[in-house]
Design a protein around this motif. Structure first.
Motif, PDB file in Angstrom:
ATOM      1  N   ALA A 154       0.835  -1.207   0.000  1.00  0.00           N
ATOM      2  CA  ALA A 154       0.000   0.000   0.000  1.00  0.00           C
ATOM      3  C   ALA A 154       0.868   1.254   0.000  1.00  0.00           C
ATOM      4  CB  ALA A 154      -0.943  -0.003   1.203  1.00  0.00           C
ATOM      5  N   TYR A 155       1.927   1.252   0.786  1.00  0.00           N
ATOM      6  CA  TYR A 155       2.844   2.389   0.766  1.00  0.00           C
ATOM      7  C   TYR A 155       3.462   2.543  -0.616  1.00  0.00           C
ATOM      8  CZ  TYR A 155       2.966   3.851   5.653  1.00  0.00           C
ATOM      9  OH  TYR A 155       2.651   4.372   6.867  1.00  0.00           O
ATOM     10  N   ALA A 164       4.043  10.099  -9.386  1.00  0.00           N
ATOM     11  CA  ALA A 164       3.424  10.370 -10.682  1.00  0.00           C
ATOM     12  C   ALA A 164       2.842  11.777 -10.734  1.00  0.00           C
ATOM     13  CB  ALA A 164       2.327   9.342 -10.973  1.00  0.00           C
ATOM     14  N   MET A 165       2.361  12.274  -9.594  1.00  0.00           N
ATOM     15  CA  MET A 165       1.812  13.629  -9.557  1.00  0.00           C
ATOM     16  C   MET A 165       2.906  14.688  -9.504  1.00  0.00           C
ATOM     17  SD  MET A 165      -1.756  13.444  -7.422  1.00  0.00           S
ATOM     18  CE  MET A 165      -0.988  13.340  -5.828  1.00  0.00           C
ATOM     19  N   GLY A 166       4.153  14.248  -9.345  1.00  0.00           N
ATOM     20  CA  GLY A 166       5.274  15.178  -9.419  1.00  0.00           C
ATOM     21  C   GLY A 166       5.633  15.884  -8.126  1.00  0.00           C
ATOM     22  N   PHE A 167       5.205  15.348  -6.995  1.00  0.00           N
ATOM     23  CA  PHE A 167       5.615  15.968  -5.738  1.00  0.00           C
ATOM     24  C   PHE A 167       7.120  15.813  -5.571  1.00  0.00           C
ATOM     25  CE2 PHE A 167       1.147  15.426  -4.443  1.00  0.00           C
ATOM     26  CZ  PHE A 167       0.916  16.670  -3.867  1.00  0.00           C
ATOM     27  N   PRO A 168       7.859  16.917  -5.465  1.00  0.00           N
ATOM     28  CA  PRO A 168       9.303  16.799  -5.255  1.00  0.00           C
ATOM     29  C   PRO A 168       9.574  16.165  -3.880  1.00  0.00           C
ATOM     30  CG  PRO A 168       8.608  19.093  -5.052  1.00  0.00           C
ATOM     31  CD  PRO A 168       7.405  18.298  -5.475  1.00  0.00           C
ATOM     32  N   PHE A 169      10.676  15.458  -3.781  1.00  0.00           N
ATOM     33  CA  PHE A 169      10.962  14.717  -2.558  1.00  0.00           C
ATOM     34  C   PHE A 169      11.127  15.606  -1.332  1.00  0.00           C
ATOM     35  CE2 PHE A 169      12.606  11.507  -5.707  1.00  0.00           C
ATOM     36  CZ  PHE A 169      11.442  10.769  -5.671  1.00  0.00           C
ATOM     37  N   GLU A 170      11.412  16.866  -1.551  1.00  0.00           N
ATOM     38  CA  GLU A 170      11.534  17.753  -0.396  1.00  0.00           C
ATOM     39  C   GLU A 170      10.187  18.292   0.074  1.00  0.00           C
ATOM     40  OE1 GLU A 170      12.222  19.857  -4.213  1.00  0.00           O
ATOM     41  OE2 GLU A 170      13.256  18.190  -3.274  1.00  0.00           O
ATOM     42  N   HIS A 171       9.112  17.951  -0.636  1.00  0.00           N
ATOM     43  CA  HIS A 171       7.772  18.403  -0.254  1.00  0.00           C
ATOM     44  C   HIS A 171       7.343  17.721   1.046  1.00  0.00           C
ATOM     45  CE1 HIS A 171       3.425  19.015  -0.419  1.00  0.00           C
ATOM     46  NE2 HIS A 171       3.682  20.004  -1.259  1.00  0.00           N
ATOM     47  N   ARG A 172       6.565  18.416   1.826  1.00  0.00           N
ATOM     48  CA  ARG A 172       6.140  17.896   3.127  1.00  0.00           C
ATOM     49  C   ARG A 172       5.314  16.611   3.040  1.00  0.00           C
ATOM     50  NH1 ARG A 172       0.784  19.518   4.390  1.00  0.00           N
ATOM     51  NH2 ARG A 172      -0.027  20.979   2.840  1.00  0.00           N
ATOM     52  N   VAL A 173       4.708  16.341   1.890  1.00  0.00           N
ATOM     53  CA  VAL A 173       3.888  15.147   1.753  1.00  0.00           C
ATOM     54  C   VAL A 173       4.699  13.862   1.972  1.00  0.00           C
ATOM     55  CG1 VAL A 173       4.102  14.813  -0.743  1.00  0.00           C
ATOM     56  CG2 VAL A 173       1.982  14.176   0.407  1.00  0.00           C
ATOM     57  N   TRP A 174       6.014  13.931   1.762  1.00  0.00           N
ATOM     58  CA  TRP A 174       6.874  12.754   1.925  1.00  0.00           C
ATOM     59  C   TRP A 174       7.298  12.535   3.370  1.00  0.00           C
ATOM     60  CZ3 TRP A 174       6.929   9.555  -1.998  1.00  0.00           C
ATOM     61  CH2 TRP A 174       6.762  10.053  -3.294  1.00  0.00           C
ATOM     62  N   GLU A 175       7.109  13.503   4.246  1.00  0.00           N
ATOM     63  CA  GLU A 175       7.602  13.403   5.631  1.00  0.00           C
ATOM     64  C   GLU A 175       7.122  12.146   6.342  1.00  0.00           C
ATOM     65  OE1 GLU A 175       6.784  16.856   7.957  1.00  0.00           O
ATOM     66  OE2 GLU A 175       8.337  18.025   6.959  1.00  0.00           O
ATOM     67  N   GLY A 176       5.890  11.768   6.134  1.00  0.00           N
ATOM     68  CA  GLY A 176       5.358  10.597   6.818  1.00  0.00           C
ATOM     69  C   GLY A 176       5.995   9.291   6.387  1.00  0.00           C
ATOM     70  N   PHE A 177       6.559   9.277   5.214  1.00  0.00           N
ATOM     71  CA  PHE A 177       7.234   8.080   4.723  1.00  0.00           C
ATOM     72  C   PHE A 177       8.642   7.989   5.262  1.00  0.00           C
ATOM     73  CE2 PHE A 177       4.133   8.739   1.381  1.00  0.00           C
ATOM     74  CZ  PHE A 177       3.703   7.459   1.106  1.00  0.00           C
ATOM     75  N   TYR A 178       9.381   9.032   4.963  1.00  0.00           N
ATOM     76  CA  TYR A 178      10.806   9.018   5.227  1.00  0.00           C
ATOM     77  C   TYR A 178      11.208  10.388   5.761  1.00  0.00           C
ATOM     78  CZ  TYR A 178      10.149   5.233   1.906  1.00  0.00           C
ATOM     79  OH  TYR A 178       9.694   4.122   1.273  1.00  0.00           O
ATOM     80  N   PRO A 179      11.227  10.548   7.070  1.00  0.00           N
ATOM     81  CA  PRO A 179      11.547  11.869   7.639  1.00  0.00           C
ATOM     82  C   PRO A 179      12.853  12.457   7.121  1.00  0.00           C
ATOM     83  CG  PRO A 179      10.770  10.377   9.329  1.00  0.00           C
ATOM     84  CD  PRO A 179      10.933   9.561   8.070  1.00  0.00           C
ATOM     85  N   SER A 180      13.822  11.626   6.783  1.00  0.00           N
ATOM     86  CA  SER A 180      15.101  12.163   6.318  1.00  0.00           C
ATOM     87  C   SER A 180      15.059  12.624   4.874  1.00  0.00           C
ATOM     88  CB  SER A 180      16.202  11.110   6.486  1.00  0.00           C
ATOM     89  OG  SER A 180      15.930  10.014   5.644  1.00  0.00           O
ATOM     90  N   ALA A 181      13.976  12.338   4.154  1.00  0.00           N
ATOM     91  CA  ALA A 181      13.909  12.678   2.736  1.00  0.00           C
ATOM     92  C   ALA A 181      14.006  14.187   2.515  1.00  0.00           C
ATOM     93  CB  ALA A 181      12.625  12.154   2.106  1.00  0.00           C
ATOM     94  N   VAL A 183      15.673  16.328   4.218  1.00  0.00           N
ATOM     95  CA  VAL A 183      17.037  16.798   4.431  1.00  0.00           C
ATOM     96  C   VAL A 183      17.945  16.363   3.291  1.00  0.00           C
ATOM     97  CG1 VAL A 183      19.032  16.625   5.961  1.00  0.00           C
ATOM     98  CG2 VAL A 183      16.732  16.768   6.931  1.00  0.00           C
ATOM     99  N   THR A 184      17.813  15.097   2.877  1.00  0.00           N
ATOM    100  CA  THR A 184      18.734  14.555   1.867  1.00  0.00           C
ATOM    101  C   THR A 184      18.230  14.724   0.446  1.00  0.00           C
ATOM    102  OG1 THR A 184      17.711  12.365   1.914  1.00  0.00           O
ATOM    103  CG2 THR A 184      19.516  12.785   3.497  1.00  0.00           C
ATOM    104  N   GLY A 185      16.917  14.950   0.285  1.00  0.00           N
ATOM    105  CA  GLY A 185      16.347  15.020  -1.059  1.00  0.00           C
ATOM    106  C   GLY A 185      16.217  13.662  -1.695  1.00  0.00           C
ATOM    107  N   ARG A 186      16.382  12.578  -0.906  1.00  0.00           N
ATOM    108  CA  ARG A 186      16.278  11.216  -1.399  1.00  0.00           C
ATOM    109  C   ARG A 186      15.306  10.431  -0.535  1.00  0.00           C
ATOM    110  NH1 ARG A 186      22.067   8.883  -1.393  1.00  0.00           N
ATOM    111  NH2 ARG A 186      20.923   7.099  -2.109  1.00  0.00           N
ATOM    112  N   LEU A 187      14.660   9.469  -1.112  1.00  0.00           N
ATOM    113  CA  LEU A 187      13.706   8.642  -0.379  1.00  0.00           C
ATOM    114  C   LEU A 187      14.388   7.404   0.211  1.00  0.00           C
ATOM    115  CD1 LEU A 187      10.531   8.717  -2.607  1.00  0.00           C
ATOM    116  CD2 LEU A 187      10.869   9.810  -0.418  1.00  0.00           C
ATOM    117  N   GLU A 188      15.393   7.615   1.015  1.00  0.00           N
ATOM    118  CA  GLU A 188      16.060   6.488   1.681  1.00  0.00           C
ATOM    119  C   GLU A 188      15.454   6.330   3.064  1.00  0.00           C
ATOM    120  OE1 GLU A 188      18.564   4.508   0.491  1.00  0.00           O
ATOM    121  OE2 GLU A 188      18.544   5.532  -1.416  1.00  0.00           O
ATOM    122  N   VAL A 189      15.164   5.091   3.432  1.00  0.00           N
ATOM    123  CA  VAL A 189      14.608   4.819   4.759  1.00  0.00           C
ATOM    124  C   VAL A 189      15.728   4.874   5.786  1.00  0.00           C
ATOM    125  CG1 VAL A 189      13.378   3.148   6.155  1.00  0.00           C
ATOM    126  CG2 VAL A 189      12.867   3.347   3.762  1.00  0.00           C
TER     127      VAL A 189
END
Length: 189
Positions: A154-155, A164-181, A183-189
């Motif tokens: 599901a994640y 697909a909607m183009g949210f850049p990785f530094e957007h707040r929407v990614w915080e719930g997935f990967y808090p470090s994203a 800071v680093t601009g990458r989706l690393e867990v």
């Protein structure tokens, strides 16, 4: 320059088809565009595949196979949380480094829905079968727990939609997935 075998040419058609279908979808992609990308004629394309649907199906199967292989490679020798993190990182790298994989997945799901609505269940069965193999590839390293596998997949689907909607990785929407994203601009867990 060495001449390509029919199997090598077939492989190049599948790769080109993935790229073209990822961008244009099933109905928006011509076999002419695929043939041109590979550097072959349309008649030659149809000697390798009986029709456009067969090319799309081969590209869909390849997309799912590539994802399964990425998961399997990432989790070698790992289980539980370590496997979860390894697969999550491998998947986010895959769709970040090869956006065609993300787009092809989305096009597959649209094509299955359209085929099912038209009463064609064969294509949907093939994609569902490949997707279940992907599920199983994640399921065992996650401890064989259906709830863990469901949450993981599901994640992944939510990641597909946000990317697909183009949210850049530094957007707040990614915080719930990967808090470090952020800071680093990458989706690393």
């Amino acid at each position: 320059m060495a001449r390509m075998s029919a199997e090598e040419r077939r492989e190049s058609v599948i790769r080109a088809a993935m790229h073209e279908f990822a961008r244009g979808g099933y109905h928006g992609t011509s076999t002419e565009a695929i043939a041109k990308r590979v550097g072959v004629s349309q008649p030659y394309l149809f000697r390798l595949f009986p029709n456009k649907q067969a090319i799309f199906q081969a590209a869909s199967e390849r997309c799912l196979k590539d994802m399964r292989e990425h998961f399997a490679t990432a989790v070698e020798g790992l289980h539980g949380e370590a496997a979860h993190q390894a697969m999550a990182n491998a998947y986010t790298r895959l769709i970040t480094e090869d956006p065609d994989k993300l787009q092809m997945q989305l096009q597959m799901y649209v094509a299955v829905a359209a085929a099912e609505a038209a009463g064609d269940h064969e294509f949907g069965e093939a994609v569902r079968s490949g997707w279940m193999e992907l599920w199983d590839t994640a399921h065992l390293p996650l401890g064989g727990n259906p709830e863990e596998t469901t949450v993981f997949m599901a994640y992944g689907m939510l990641i597909n939609v946000l990317a697909a909607m183009g949210f850049p990785f530094e957007h707040r929407v990614w915080e719930g997935f990967y808090p470090s994203a952020r800071v680093t601009g990458r989706l690393e867990v």
